[in-house]
Design an enzyme around this catalytic site. Structure first.
Site, PDB file in Angstrom:
ATOM      1  CB  SER A  40      -0.970   0.017   1.172  1.00 39.29           C
ATOM      2  OG  SER A  40      -0.305   0.251   2.390  1.00 39.29           O
ATOM      3  CE  LYS A  88      -3.254   2.316   4.558  1.00 41.88           C
ATOM      4  NZ  LYS A  88      -2.841   1.372   3.561  1.00 41.88           N
TER       5      LYS A  88
END
Length: 174
Positions: A40, A88
């Protein structure tokens, strides 16, 4: 003689207990390291994929007041599963207008006490585009450095990917 030996053993045990307590507090409050798995955050983290995972230094002290900036790479407790911690990039802060990438609304105004998080590899990231703005209360740490593998040793700078970040009011009208 035996009494002196017991005193030394008690002092050693006391020292170990104090040392473990101080180390545990430091890890809990100051910093720790974590292995970043998955795709990710590619290409920023784990660019080679496979079993070549980056190990990053997490600065917990720097987020103690929930202060982050756009472009920071942070860890948060997963909004989907509080047992998991995810990593993230901060794309938007409270009050920012964000053009989403597949969220139910094309534009989202980030509410107070929240931020918008995205993985750098949009095709392989479960992020705010899946579950919306994330509460700052879930914030755990800021990733500050890649410390392993040795050839990737570097500081993680705050940066926004191209065409990501908040829109200004003129873009909202257009």
């Amino acid at each position: 003689m035996a009494q002196q030996a017991w005193r030394k053993i008690r002092m050693l045990v006391s020292g170990i207990i104090v040392g473990v307590s101080v180390l545990t507090t430091a890890i809990d409050r100051l910093a720790s390291v974590t292995l970043v798995t998955g795709r990710s955050m590619q290409p920023s983290l784990n660019p080679e994929g496979g079993s070549n995972c980056d190990v990053v230094l997490l600065n917990k002290w720097s987020v103690r007041n929930y202060e982050v900036q756009r472009g920071d790479v942070v860890t948060v407790m997963s909004p989907k599963n509080p047992q998991d911690e995810i990593i993230k990039r901060v794309i938007g802060l409270e009050g920012d207008l964000i053009r989403t990438l597949g969220y139910k609304n094309r534009l989202v105004r980030v509410p107070d006490g929240h931020f918008w998080l995205e993985g750098d590899h949009h095709g392989s990231s479960m992020d705010s585009n899946s579950y919306g703005p994330v509460s700052v209360g879930l914030l755990q740490s800021r990733a500050s450095h890649i410390i392993w593998p040795p050839h990737r040793l570097q500081r993680i700078a705050a940066s926004l990917p191209p065409n990501r970040g908040p829109l200004d009011d003129e873009e909202e009208e257009g």
